[in-house]
Write a protein that holds these residues in place. Structure first.
Motif, PDB file in Angstrom:
ATOM      1  N   LYS A  67      -6.135  -4.051  -6.895  1.00 32.06           N
ATOM      2  CA  LYS A  67      -7.013  -4.055  -5.723  1.00 32.06           C
ATOM      3  C   LYS A  67      -7.190  -5.482  -5.210  1.00 32.06           C
ATOM      4  O   LYS A  67      -7.157  -5.718  -4.001  1.00 32.06           O
ATOM      5  CB  LYS A  67      -8.358  -3.426  -6.099  1.00 32.06           C
ATOM      6  CG  LYS A  67      -9.351  -3.383  -4.999  1.00 32.06           C
ATOM      7  CD  LYS A  67      -9.088  -2.246  -4.093  1.00 32.06           C
ATOM      8  CE  LYS A  67     -10.277  -2.070  -3.167  1.00 32.06           C
ATOM      9  NZ  LYS A  67      -9.976  -1.170  -2.108  1.00 32.06           N
ATOM     10  N   PHE A 120     -10.777   2.569   6.443  1.00 29.99           N
ATOM     11  CA  PHE A 120     -10.654   1.557   5.403  1.00 29.99           C
ATOM     12  C   PHE A 120      -9.712   0.405   5.757  1.00 29.99           C
ATOM     13  O   PHE A 120      -9.572  -0.531   4.982  1.00 29.99           O
ATOM     14  CB  PHE A 120     -10.162   2.198   4.097  1.00 29.99           C
ATOM     15  CG  PHE A 120     -11.006   3.355   3.657  1.00 29.99           C
ATOM     16  CD1 PHE A 120     -12.276   3.152   3.154  1.00 29.99           C
ATOM     17  CD2 PHE A 120     -10.530   4.652   3.762  1.00 29.99           C
ATOM     18  CE1 PHE A 120     -13.064   4.216   2.754  1.00 29.99           C
ATOM     19  CE2 PHE A 120     -11.303   5.726   3.363  1.00 29.99           C
ATOM     20  CZ  PHE A 120     -12.578   5.514   2.862  1.00 29.99           C
ATOM     21  N   ILE A 154      -6.465   0.551   5.858  1.00 27.97           N
ATOM     22  CA  ILE A 154      -5.254   0.623   5.034  1.00 27.97           C
ATOM     23  C   ILE A 154      -4.056   1.002   5.896  1.00 27.97           C
ATOM     24  O   ILE A 154      -4.059   2.020   6.563  1.00 27.97           O
ATOM     25  CB  ILE A 154      -5.403   1.657   3.906  1.00 27.97           C
ATOM     26  CG1 ILE A 154      -6.541   1.288   2.970  1.00 27.97           C
ATOM     27  CG2 ILE A 154      -4.094   1.784   3.119  1.00 27.97           C
ATOM     28  CD1 ILE A 154      -6.841   2.336   1.928  1.00 27.97           C
ATOM     29  N   LYS A 155      -3.039   0.150   5.872  1.00 32.77           N
ATOM     30  CA  LYS A 155      -1.747   0.465   6.484  1.00 32.77           C
ATOM     31  C   LYS A 155      -0.767   0.644   5.336  1.00 32.77           C
ATOM     32  O   LYS A 155      -0.577  -0.256   4.524  1.00 32.77           O
ATOM     33  CB  LYS A 155      -1.264  -0.674   7.380  1.00 32.77           C
ATOM     34  CG  LYS A 155      -1.974  -0.774   8.690  1.00 32.77           C
ATOM     35  CD  LYS A 155      -1.308  -1.834   9.546  1.00 32.77           C
ATOM     36  CE  LYS A 155      -1.969  -1.901  10.894  1.00 32.77           C
ATOM     37  NZ  LYS A 155      -1.335  -2.922  11.750  1.00 32.77           N
ATOM     38  N   PHE A 156      -0.143   1.805   5.290  1.00 36.05           N
ATOM     39  CA  PHE A 156       0.783   2.103   4.197  1.00 36.05           C
ATOM     40  C   PHE A 156       2.166   1.551   4.516  1.00 36.05           C
ATOM     41  O   PHE A 156       2.719   1.812   5.574  1.00 36.05           O
ATOM     42  CB  PHE A 156       0.857   3.617   3.965  1.00 36.05           C
ATOM     43  CG  PHE A 156      -0.443   4.199   3.504  1.00 36.05           C
ATOM     44  CD1 PHE A 156      -0.872   4.016   2.207  1.00 36.05           C
ATOM     45  CD2 PHE A 156      -1.250   4.906   4.371  1.00 36.05           C
ATOM     46  CE1 PHE A 156      -2.079   4.534   1.778  1.00 36.05           C
ATOM     47  CE2 PHE A 156      -2.452   5.434   3.949  1.00 36.05           C
ATOM     48  CZ  PHE A 156      -2.869   5.247   2.650  1.00 36.05           C
ATOM     49  N   ASN A 191      -4.597  -6.751  -3.001  1.00 36.57           N
ATOM     50  CA  ASN A 191      -4.484  -5.956  -1.768  1.00 36.57           C
ATOM     51  C   ASN A 191      -3.423  -4.875  -1.878  1.00 36.57           C
ATOM     52  O   ASN A 191      -2.688  -4.606  -0.929  1.00 36.57           O
ATOM     53  CB  ASN A 191      -4.220  -6.845  -0.551  1.00 36.57           C
ATOM     54  CG  ASN A 191      -5.409  -7.707  -0.228  1.00 36.57           C
ATOM     55  OD1 ASN A 191      -6.553  -7.269  -0.361  1.00 36.57           O
ATOM     56  ND2 ASN A 191      -5.165  -8.935   0.177  1.00 36.57           N
ATOM     57  N   SER A 192      -3.331  -4.266  -3.034  1.00 34.80           N
ATOM     58  CA  SER A 192      -2.416  -3.155  -3.250  1.00 34.80           C
ATOM     59  C   SER A 192      -3.237  -1.891  -3.473  1.00 34.80           C
ATOM     60  O   SER A 192      -4.228  -1.917  -4.192  1.00 34.80           O
ATOM     61  CB  SER A 192      -1.542  -3.397  -4.469  1.00 34.80           C
ATOM     62  OG  SER A 192      -0.731  -4.521  -4.267  1.00 34.80           O
ATOM     63  N   GLU A 193      -2.816  -0.816  -2.864  1.00 40.97           N
ATOM     64  CA  GLU A 193      -3.498   0.470  -3.007  1.00 40.97           C
ATOM     65  C   GLU A 193      -2.459   1.545  -3.275  1.00 40.97           C
ATOM     66  O   GLU A 193      -1.359   1.507  -2.723  1.00 40.97           O
ATOM     67  CB  GLU A 193      -4.236   0.857  -1.724  1.00 40.97           C
ATOM     68  CG  GLU A 193      -5.442   0.039  -1.402  1.00 40.97           C
ATOM     69  CD  GLU A 193      -6.667   0.457  -2.177  1.00 40.97           C
ATOM     70  OE1 GLU A 193      -6.709   1.600  -2.665  1.00 40.97           O
ATOM     71  OE2 GLU A 193      -7.574  -0.362  -2.306  1.00 40.97           O
ATOM     72  N   ASN A 240       0.863  -1.177   0.000  1.00 43.90           N
ATOM     73  CA  ASN A 240       0.000   0.000   0.000  1.00 43.90           C
ATOM     74  C   ASN A 240       0.899   1.227   0.000  1.00 43.90           C
ATOM     75  O   ASN A 240       1.787   1.348   0.842  1.00 43.90           O
ATOM     76  CB  ASN A 240      -0.909   0.005   1.226  1.00 43.90           C
ATOM     77  CG  ASN A 240      -1.920  -1.123   1.165  1.00 43.90           C
ATOM     78  OD1 ASN A 240      -2.415  -1.450   0.108  1.00 43.90           O
ATOM     79  ND2 ASN A 240      -2.201  -1.722   2.299  1.00 43.90           N
ATOM     80  N   GLN A 282      -7.198   6.939   7.373  1.00 49.16           N
ATOM     81  CA  GLN A 282      -7.332   5.883   6.368  1.00 49.16           C
ATOM     82  C   GLN A 282      -7.386   4.501   7.021  1.00 49.16           C
ATOM     83  O   GLN A 282      -8.132   3.625   6.590  1.00 49.16           O
ATOM     84  CB  GLN A 282      -6.175   5.945   5.362  1.00 49.16           C
ATOM     85  CG  GLN A 282      -6.186   7.170   4.485  1.00 49.16           C
ATOM     86  CD  GLN A 282      -7.393   7.174   3.563  1.00 49.16           C
ATOM     87  OE1 GLN A 282      -7.551   6.304   2.727  1.00 49.16           O
ATOM     88  NE2 GLN A 282      -8.251   8.156   3.738  1.00 49.16           N
ATOM     89  N   TYR A 283      -6.615   4.333   8.088  1.00 45.69           N
ATOM     90  CA  TYR A 283      -6.621   3.054   8.797  1.00 45.69           C
ATOM     91  C   TYR A 283      -7.956   2.833   9.504  1.00 45.69           C
ATOM     92  O   TYR A 283      -8.535   1.747   9.433  1.00 45.69           O
ATOM     93  CB  TYR A 283      -5.461   2.975   9.798  1.00 45.69           C
ATOM     94  CG  TYR A 283      -5.449   1.673  10.545  1.00 45.69           C
ATOM     95  CD1 TYR A 283      -5.122   0.487   9.886  1.00 45.69           C
ATOM     96  CD2 TYR A 283      -5.798   1.619  11.886  1.00 45.69           C
ATOM     97  CE1 TYR A 283      -5.126  -0.731  10.552  1.00 45.69           C
ATOM     98  CE2 TYR A 283      -5.811   0.406  12.559  1.00 45.69           C
ATOM     99  CZ  TYR A 283      -5.478  -0.755  11.890  1.00 45.69           C
ATOM    100  OH  TYR A 283      -5.510  -1.960  12.553  1.00 45.69           O
TER     101      TYR A 283
END
Length: 99
Positions: free
Chosen positions: A50, A82, A84-86, A53-55, A4, A78-79
């Protein structure tokens, strides 16, 4: 890479960076991307990422007044919203960041 990515933009604008990303994915010129004739293929490629699991999130911030606290707040949001952990953060022209 199944990562991500947060792209922090302080200079160009989200749309410009998104266009460059699409150019890179499709290996087409900017004019070909902007013509719209490859939109279906671009959407198909983005759906594929997507599923893996890539953003890629592109966030525009104002230059000179943005600090790491602003970016951390966005990442936390974002976490929470959604999940999402970058894993990768790209700063476009970090010299424009505030102190």
């Amino acid at each position: 890479m199944k990562k991500n990515v947060l792209y922090v933009d302080l200079e160009n604008g989200e749309q410009e960076i998104a266009t460059r990303l699409e150019q890179s994915i499709m290996k087409k010129t900017k004019m070909e991307i902007l013509s719209g004739e490859h939109d279906d293929k671009i959407q198909k490629a983005l759906r594929k990422y997507k599923r893996l699991n890539s953003e890629v999130v592109i966030k525009r911030y104002p230059a000179l007044s943005t600090t790491t606290d602003h970016i951390q707040a966005f990442m936390d949001e974002q976490y929470r919203q959604f999940g999402i952990k970058f894993q990768i953060i790209i700063f476009d022209y970090a010299a424009l960041m505030g102190s």
